[in-house]
Design a protein around this motif. Structure first.
Motif, PDB file in Angstrom:
ATOM      1  N   PRO A 110      -7.525  28.756   4.410  1.00 25.18           N
ATOM      2  CA  PRO A 110      -7.681  27.697   5.434  1.00 25.18           C
ATOM      3  C   PRO A 110      -7.491  28.246   6.853  1.00 25.18           C
ATOM      4  CG  PRO A 110      -6.272  26.926   3.667  1.00 25.18           C
ATOM      5  CD  PRO A 110      -6.528  28.368   3.361  1.00 25.18           C
ATOM      6  N   ASP A 111      -6.508  29.151   6.988  1.00 25.42           N
ATOM      7  CA  ASP A 111      -6.278  29.767   8.293  1.00 25.42           C
ATOM      8  C   ASP A 111      -7.505  30.492   8.781  1.00 25.42           C
ATOM      9  OD1 ASP A 111      -2.745  30.697   8.380  1.00 25.42           O
ATOM     10  OD2 ASP A 111      -3.865  28.910   8.992  1.00 25.42           O
ATOM     11  N   LEU A 112      -8.023  31.294   7.862  1.00 26.97           N
ATOM     12  CA  LEU A 112      -9.196  32.071   8.249  1.00 26.97           C
ATOM     13  C   LEU A 112     -10.336  31.153   8.671  1.00 26.97           C
ATOM     14  CD1 LEU A 112      -9.154  34.960   5.633  1.00 26.97           C
ATOM     15  CD2 LEU A 112      -8.746  35.095   8.070  1.00 26.97           C
ATOM     16  N   LEU A 113     -10.462  30.082   7.972  1.00 22.53           N
ATOM     17  CA  LEU A 113     -11.533  29.145   8.318  1.00 22.53           C
ATOM     18  C   LEU A 113     -11.300  28.517   9.689  1.00 22.53           C
ATOM     19  CD1 LEU A 113     -12.251  27.360   4.935  1.00 22.53           C
ATOM     20  CD2 LEU A 113     -13.769  28.838   6.232  1.00 22.53           C
ATOM     21  N   SER A 114     -10.007  28.178   9.930  1.00 24.84           N
ATOM     22  CA  SER A 114      -9.749  27.497  11.207  1.00 24.84           C
ATOM     23  C   SER A 114      -9.972  28.418  12.390  1.00 24.84           C
ATOM     24  CB  SER A 114      -8.319  26.954  11.238  1.00 24.84           C
ATOM     25  OG  SER A 114      -7.426  28.038  11.416  1.00 24.84           O
TER      26      SER A 114
END
Lengths: 740, 154
Positions: A110-114
């Motif tokens: 999710p972090d990478l996506l954000s």
């Protein structure tokens, strides 16, 4: 067959499927080993990668997977138990790591996506900021332009320069093709082209002021885009080019009266000028908002600058006017001063010149009256005498009044008999009153002192004037004169609230009321009574003569006596009462009654009788010289001593008022000095008084003294009193012929 | 002596001078001229007189000793002396001078000489009188008192 610990694969090794599995595993292992390598390579290349630990984990996972698949290769054929053990261990490890990695990835992905979303967000923000920056920059530029324009416009206070500069600067800033200013004409019905940027001398185009487009512009405070085809914009000769956009803005012309601090004159001014700005044709430029704003601001500034210029003009004009007025006032003042001086000179001369002939006329006429005359002649002489008396009174009045006004008049104070003054007035008035059949009564209060200190002559003049007026203005009836001492309660009169007489031990206030039953005076005329030359214009008064000075003079006398005079009347036909109060002194001693008969007491008592009187003493005898000097010094004189004739002649000057000369030395020398002095001073009034001091006053000496022109002769020795009286006589009369 | 007593002595003495004819009213005039601005006026005048008179008397003596007596000069000197003496009120001196002048007019040398002697005598006498007077005054001033003014009624 031996039983070994080898593990048999489930499938025979020659199977085709086995072969394919074998190859796939090989490639998978290869891939699995190469992927971490790639990752490490690329991460090392990039500067920032926050998830190193994840990478390690992932790497481990991949390596182990690869290892697993690699080891799997050996399980296709017969393999030992060790291999199987290794394989199992590898698989176990791989399971652990892969599960951990799976768990880890749940957090990380999710972090990478954000990150991606944030990047997008930042990009948008950057774009927005860029836009705003652009706006601010344009605003700042506009501001700069405005400041520069304003500075240019406001740096001058000349109307034409202001307008010209505006157009030039605007043209430059906005790169305009044409900029024009239309001013309203005097009639206010048309707009006239007054200034343009490109054309040097604008021909007087006029445009009626009530065009709809012009109204539109005037009704809004903003710059309005107008069509290039409207009359105000058709300044340039129309060409084949596409005309640029035109904008027009109103410029309020402020009047001075409109300039109020708290009220911005939006509504009150009606006069506007029109400023038309044209963009270059064929440039496809458009009017931007900030440019329009600039134009509006400039228009306002121009209005302010113009009003300042107008104010300056106005104040310069006012200043010039004031200067002119100043000069005129100064001139007027000088003229007035000259006039006053001339008047004073005139009066000073006339004082003597007028009185002398008058005296002659009166004296001789009265003498003529004493001679033998025929009745007609007597009548004529009486008329002459009466007329000249009147004239003399008039002259005296006028001269008195002018002296009174100068403030040079001083009262002659003396002790006099108050009762006698009233009796005298009565005696003077009785004949006229009896002719007019008027009854005059005098009532003197019992507490009125018989003697008083004051100016007898002028008090009598005042009383006589007041009573005379009463008689003059009464045709019938009676006149009553009352005199009493004013008491404190009565001192404050409602008529004279500003007059606070304060009686004291040495003074009392004499109050005299003269009531008559004559024509009376209307209340509005009362204030005018005491002004000189102003007479109430009624037929009765016109016939009674007089120049209207009497009461004015009385008022001044009364004021000099620290008193007050006023007249009360209830109206025409109701008679009037004249009242005055004057301050008189109370004589001190009881044997005052003798005073009027005593000779005039000499005022020069006391040691310094002649302060500063310059005297020259010539005496050869040292002792007598010293004694004479002592005498004169004691009397306050400034004594110069000389002991010889030559010295006397040398020293004597016009400053010396008296020269005492010792002439008892035998010989004529003393007399010679007198002759010399006479020669030296040609004008009689410059010459000092020459007095001879001598031991003998026989006839010869006297004759000799007179012959040489001496003014007097004193016998030695001189006593102090004698010297004093001699000096006072000499100074008064300028001649003394003998003092023994 | 006490202040009052000295003052009384002065008054008496002055009175006696007047009685005896040494001084006349002119002296009173002189005294009147003496005030705070001129505190020693009388003394100065009298001193001047005596200086003057001494000089004049010497001149007169010399002049009368001459073989040719210059009466004009003598007359002028005597005139001077008479003037001076009358100025300060030295009555007797003045009278003597008048007598001297008369003799001078008639050019009587003997008479002149006699008169000269007389004048000298009178001067000497009045000088003494004045000295006493001034001494008394000084005594009064030293004791802090003021010189009493003489009021003579005659």
């Amino acid at each position: 067959m031996d039983s070994c610990n080898c593990i048999e694969p489930q499938w025979p090794p020659d199977d085709l499927l086995m072969k394919y599995q074998y190859i796939s595993d090989f490639f998978i292992a290869l891939a699995y080993f190469s992927i971490p390598l790639e990752l490490i390579y690329f991460v090392k290349k990039s500067a920032v990668f926050p998830y190193r630990w994840v990478l390690v984990q992932f790497g481990a996972f991949i390596v182990l997977c690869g290892a697993t698949h690699l080891i799997n290769l050996w399980t296709f054929t017969m393999h030992t138990r060790t291999v199987a053990m290794v394989m199992t261990t590898a698989k176990v490890f791989t399971a652990v790591v892969s599960c951990a990695t799976a768990l880890m990835l749940v957090h990380i992905i999710p972090d990478l996506l954000s990150v991606k979303t944030r990047e997008l967000f930042l990009k948008n923000k950057a774009a927005e900021l860029d836009r705003e920056m652009g706006l601010i920059r344009t605003q700042e530029e506009t501001g700069r332009h405005v400041r520069m324009l304003t500075h240019e416009i406001r740096s001058t206070l000349d109307r034409h320069t202001i307008l010209k500069t505006t157009l030039v600067e605007l043209g430059r800033t906005l790169a305009l093709e044409e900029c024009a200013l239309w001013m309203p004409t005097r009639t206010g019905l048309e707009l006239q082209l007054s200034y343009t940027l490109r054309q040097q001398n604008p021909v007087g185009y006029t445009v009626p002021i009530h065009l709809p487009v012009i109204n539109q512009v005037f009704s809004s405070s903003h710059a309005v885009k107008i069509s290039p085809k409207c009359p105000v914009a058709r300044i340039r000769p129309a060409g084949k080019y596409m005309p640029g956009e035109v904008v027009a803005v109103r410029v309020p012309l402020l009047h001075l009266s409109n300039f109020q601090i708290n009220d911005w004159p939006e509504l009150s001014t009606k006069r506007y000028a029109l400023m038309v700005l044209m963009l270059p044709s064929d440039s496809a430029r458009q009017w931007h908002a900030h440019e329009l704003e600039l134009v509006e601001v400039v228009a306002d500034q121009v209005a302010v600058a113009l009003s300042h210029a107008a104010i300056l003009e106005e104040s310069m004009r006012a200043r010039d006017l004031l200067m002119e007025q100043n000069v005129a006032l100064d001139l007027a003042r000088r003229e007035a001063e000259t006039a006053i001086r001339a008047r004073n000179d005139f009066l000073a001369v006339m004082n003597h010149e007028m009185r002398t002939p008058m005296h002659a006329i009166i004296a001789l006429s009265s003498l003529l009256q004493e001679t033998e005359l025929t009745p007609e002649q007597r009548l004529m002489v009486e008329t002459i005498l009466k007329s000249s008396n009147l004239l003399s009174t008039l002259i005296n009045d006028v001269l008195d009044l002018s002296r009174l006004e100068d403030g040079s008049l001083q009262l002659d104070l003396g002790t006099f008999n108050l009762f006698a003054v009233f009796r005298e007035v009565l005696n003077l008035i009785k004949p006229i009153a009896s002719v007019k059949k008027l009854h005059v009564s005098l009532n003197l209060a019992p507490d009125l002192p018989e003697y008083a200190i004051g100016d007898e002559k002028r008090l009598m003049q005042t009383i006589l004037n007041v009573v005379g007026n009463a008689v003059k203005f009464s045709k019938e009836g009676s006149i009553s004169i009352t005199a009493f001492v004013a008491k404190s309660e009565l001192l404050r009169d409602s008529q004279t609230p500003e007059f606070f007489p304060v009686p004291s031990d040495n003074h009392f206030y004499l109050r005299v009321q003269v009531k008559d039953s004559g024509v009376g005076i209307s209340p509005q005329d009362i204030p005018k009574l005491f002004t000189k030359f102003a007479q109430t214009q009624s037929t009765a008064t016109r016939n009674s003569g007089g120049s209207g000075l009497g009461l004015a003079i009385c008022k001044r006398f009364v004021n000099l006596m620290e008193g007050h005079i006023w007249i009360e009347s209830e109206g025409l036909g109701k008679g009037c009462t004249a009242i005055f109060m004057v301050k008189l002194g109370i004589p001190e001693r009881l044997n005052e009654p003798k005073l009027p008969f005593m000779p005039k007491v000499p005022t020069n008592h006391g040691p310094t009788a002649f302060p500063g009187l310059k005297v020259l003493v010539m005496d050869e005898n040292g002792v007598s010289r010293m004694v004479t000097k002592g005498l004169l010094v004691h009397l306050g004189c400034d004594v110069t001593m000389v002991s010889s004739r030559e010295e006397c002649l040398r020293v004597v000057s016009h400053e010396h008022k008296v020269v005492f000369m010792d002439v008892c030395v035998p010989g004529m020398d003393g007399y010679e000095v007198a002759i010399r002095i006479n020669e030296k001073f040609t004008k009689r009034h410059e010459r000092p008084i020459i007095v001879a001091l001598t031991g003998n006053t026989d006839k010869v000496t006297k004759e000799n003294c007179m012959r040489v022109g001496m003014d007097g002769i004193i016998l030695k020795p001189v006593s102090l009193d004698k010297m004093r009286s001699v000096l006072s006589d000499l100074l008064e009369h300028r001649v003394l012929f003998e003092a023994i | 002596m006490e202040l009052v007593q000295i003052q009384r002595r002065l008054v008496d003495y002055t009175k006696s001078l007047f009685m005896e004819g040494f001084l006349d009213a002119q002296f009173l005039q002189l005294q009147q001229l003496q005030d705070d601005s001129n505190p020693d006026f009388v003394f100065e005048v009298v001193s001047l007189f005596f200086e003057d008179s001494e000089k004049l008397l010497n001149e007169l003596t010399i002049a009368l000793d001459q073989p040719n007596v210059d009466f004009k000069k003598i007359d002028s000197h005597v005139h001077q002396l008479k003037g001076s003496s009358s100025s300060i009120g030295a009555q007797r001196v003045k009278n003597a001078c008048i007598a001297f002048r008369n003799y001078c007019d008639v050019q009587n040398i003997e008479g002149c000489l006699t008169c000269l002697q007389q004048v000298k005598q009178e001067c000497y006498l009045v000088k003494n009188k004045f000295e006493t007077l001034f001494r008394l005054e000084q005594q009064i001033m030293a004791s802090g008192g003021s010189v009493p003014t003489i009021e003579l009624g005659f």
